[in-house]
Design a protein around this motif. Sequence first.
Motif, PDB file in Angstrom:
ATOM      1  N   TRP A  56      -4.125  -1.500   6.522  1.00  0.00           N
ATOM      2  CA  TRP A  56      -4.677  -1.676   5.178  1.00  0.00           C
ATOM      3  C   TRP A  56      -4.579  -3.144   4.813  1.00  0.00           C
ATOM      4  CZ3 TRP A  56      -6.891   2.170   2.199  1.00  0.00           C
ATOM      5  CH2 TRP A  56      -6.738   3.480   2.668  1.00  0.00           C
ATOM      6  N   ASN A  88     -10.176  -8.556  -2.988  1.00  0.00           N
ATOM      7  CA  ASN A  88      -8.889  -8.910  -3.597  1.00  0.00           C
ATOM      8  C   ASN A  88      -8.457  -7.962  -4.711  1.00  0.00           C
ATOM      9  OD1 ASN A  88     -10.524  -9.562  -5.765  1.00  0.00           O
ATOM     10  ND2 ASN A  88     -10.268 -11.788  -5.562  1.00  0.00           N
ATOM     11  N   HIS A  89      -9.254  -6.938  -5.004  1.00  0.00           N
ATOM     12  CA  HIS A  89      -8.902  -6.026  -6.093  1.00  0.00           C
ATOM     13  C   HIS A  89      -8.517  -4.621  -5.615  1.00  0.00           C
ATOM     14  CE1 HIS A  89     -13.270  -5.471  -5.448  1.00  0.00           C
ATOM     15  NE2 HIS A  89     -13.008  -4.200  -5.710  1.00  0.00           N
ATOM     16  N   ALA A  90      -8.530  -4.408  -4.307  1.00  0.00           N
ATOM     17  CA  ALA A  90      -8.187  -3.074  -3.792  1.00  0.00           C
ATOM     18  C   ALA A  90      -7.797  -3.178  -2.327  1.00  0.00           C
ATOM     19  CB  ALA A  90      -9.380  -2.115  -3.952  1.00  0.00           C
ATOM     20  N   TRP A  91      -6.987  -2.210  -1.893  1.00  0.00           N
ATOM     21  CA  TRP A  91      -6.654  -2.104  -0.477  1.00  0.00           C
ATOM     22  C   TRP A  91      -7.822  -1.449   0.258  1.00  0.00           C
ATOM     23  CZ3 TRP A  91      -2.416  -4.165   1.839  1.00  0.00           C
ATOM     24  CH2 TRP A  91      -1.358  -4.554   1.021  1.00  0.00           C
ATOM     25  N   LYS A 123       0.835  -1.197   0.000  1.00  0.00           N
ATOM     26  CA  LYS A 123       0.000   0.000   0.000  1.00  0.00           C
ATOM     27  C   LYS A 123       0.873   1.251   0.000  1.00  0.00           C
ATOM     28  CE  LYS A 123      -3.452   2.836   0.486  1.00  0.00           C
ATOM     29  NZ  LYS A 123      -4.294   3.180  -0.666  1.00  0.00           N
ATOM     30  N   LYS A 138      -5.645  -6.380   1.910  1.00  0.00           N
ATOM     31  CA  LYS A 138      -6.039  -6.794   0.558  1.00  0.00           C
ATOM     32  C   LYS A 138      -5.988  -8.317   0.529  1.00  0.00           C
ATOM     33  CE  LYS A 138      -4.879  -5.838  -4.318  1.00  0.00           C
ATOM     34  NZ  LYS A 138      -4.730  -7.222  -4.834  1.00  0.00           N
ATOM     35  N   ALA A 152     -13.124  -6.904   3.292  1.00  0.00           N
ATOM     36  CA  ALA A 152     -11.897  -6.855   2.501  1.00  0.00           C
ATOM     37  C   ALA A 152     -12.144  -7.518   1.145  1.00  0.00           C
ATOM     38  CB  ALA A 152     -10.776  -7.566   3.238  1.00  0.00           C
TER      39      ALA A 152
END
Length: 523
Positions: free
Chosen positions: A446, A481-484, A404, A448, A479
């Motif tokens: 953060w 898997n494509h963004a923090w 991040k 992901k 949460a």
Amino acid sequence: QIPSEIGNLSNLLHLDLSTNLHHGSIPSEIGLLTNIETIHLGSNELTGSIPSEITMLTKLTYLDLSDNHLTGMIPSSFFEHLPNMKYLNLQDNIISGTLSTSLGNALSLEHIFLFNNKLEGTIPHEIGMLTNLVYLGLGTNSLTNTIPTSLCNLSNLEWLHLNDNFLTGSIPTSLETLPMLKWLCLSNNALGKNISLPVCQLELFGKRKPLSIESSSSSSTIHKVNVGGSLYVDTYSNRWSADQFYSVGSWGYDYAGETTSTTNPISNTDDDALYQTDRSSPSFEYKFDNLSDGKYQVNVLLAEVHFTESNMRKMNIIVEGELMLFDYDIYMDGGQNSAKLLSFYTNVLDSQLNILLQAMVGDAKVCALEVIWLSKNVVTNGGFEKGTVGWSYSRNLEQSILKKNGIYSVLVQEGHDLLKNSLGIFIFQDMMGKMENGLVYEISGWVKLKRASSALFYFEVEQIDGAGRKHVSMRPVIAVNHAWVKVVDSFFLNVTGSLDKLILRAGQNDVEFYLDDVSAVPK
């Protein structure tokens, strides 16, 4: 938008819609939730005013509307009709008007967060009636007149933040008698000529000692930059450094863009020169190296000196990879030749602070920048820049370049050489000796996901003391898997007897995940 039909949930006790993309106004039907005890609507895109119907919620103990775009005034009967309110957080909005004297009727209040709004007028004397108050945050507003001496009645007060207002007069010596006061922040006001500013984050941990004033050389203010200009000394004798290009180990801008200056007088400030020069470009970044891990306040100073109408310049402000302000129009917010000071709060865990200005319409710009250190991060190696030092884990842990911020994050995943742990896939750190009893900490990070499309994720604190073992779960997030996704909540360390174990844990069941920028800082 939050649907008006929410008012049909008449038996609802707890409502949490925080950290989403809800927009529009808060529906007046929220006043029909007469059994509600806690409301979390923070970190959305809500607009409009606080509905007066919220004063009908007499069982309400916790209200968080922070980090939105709410305008207007606090409803006039707000403090009179919410007798059980203990926690109020309206910070980071655009709320205007004055603080009503009826504030003194909210006798149950323990925490008040009104930072970074547009409140004006005086701090009411009646605030001294809130004897249960532990935290009072009125910083970054436009409050005037003197600090009321009635504050000396707040015998449980531990944190007092009145910074970045227009307060005058002297600091009441009676504040020295407050038995629990640990943090006093009065920086950037106009307090008596014999006071050296800034006064910020006065720590009284440990043995009780008399209040004292930090000198202007305090390390709390790390950088003051006169963007696009030369060295400047402001009306409080603070030195603002001349602008410079970034070099490793120092600070500065990464792309020159264009600098402009004007002689136009600037309203709403005594330091016109700070707003008469600027740097602009479609996109540029300021970097500040060699910063200690911890929480920082970033002040962005702006004035629209070129355009005479709105929609000519819109920009995003991104601090440490987090979008702090989207599509901001300086002219629409304050008109032409008017000083604006925007404050943002962030954690730095990789020794470098990044402030990105990004244009949406026209060019992005900035007139001056100020970086202020607020508090230390007590998590060891929270940015994982030192690998896995300080951390333990239930499965397999490895440093990752999918990060991040900084250079690295950590990947927490299933291990082929380890037996399965019934706790699931977790990472944890021993916090013994790092956190202080009686303090509220903001715990954040953060996350992901590695494979799963979505899953609940949260922080948890395990505590063993004289009262036994307990697990305190922080507010979860979804949460992906494509963004923090940012995980953040508060934890109050309240120890009974001796503290034997204190563990900070992150994870959820058998979901593999990346984690970065984990912090625990005193609020």
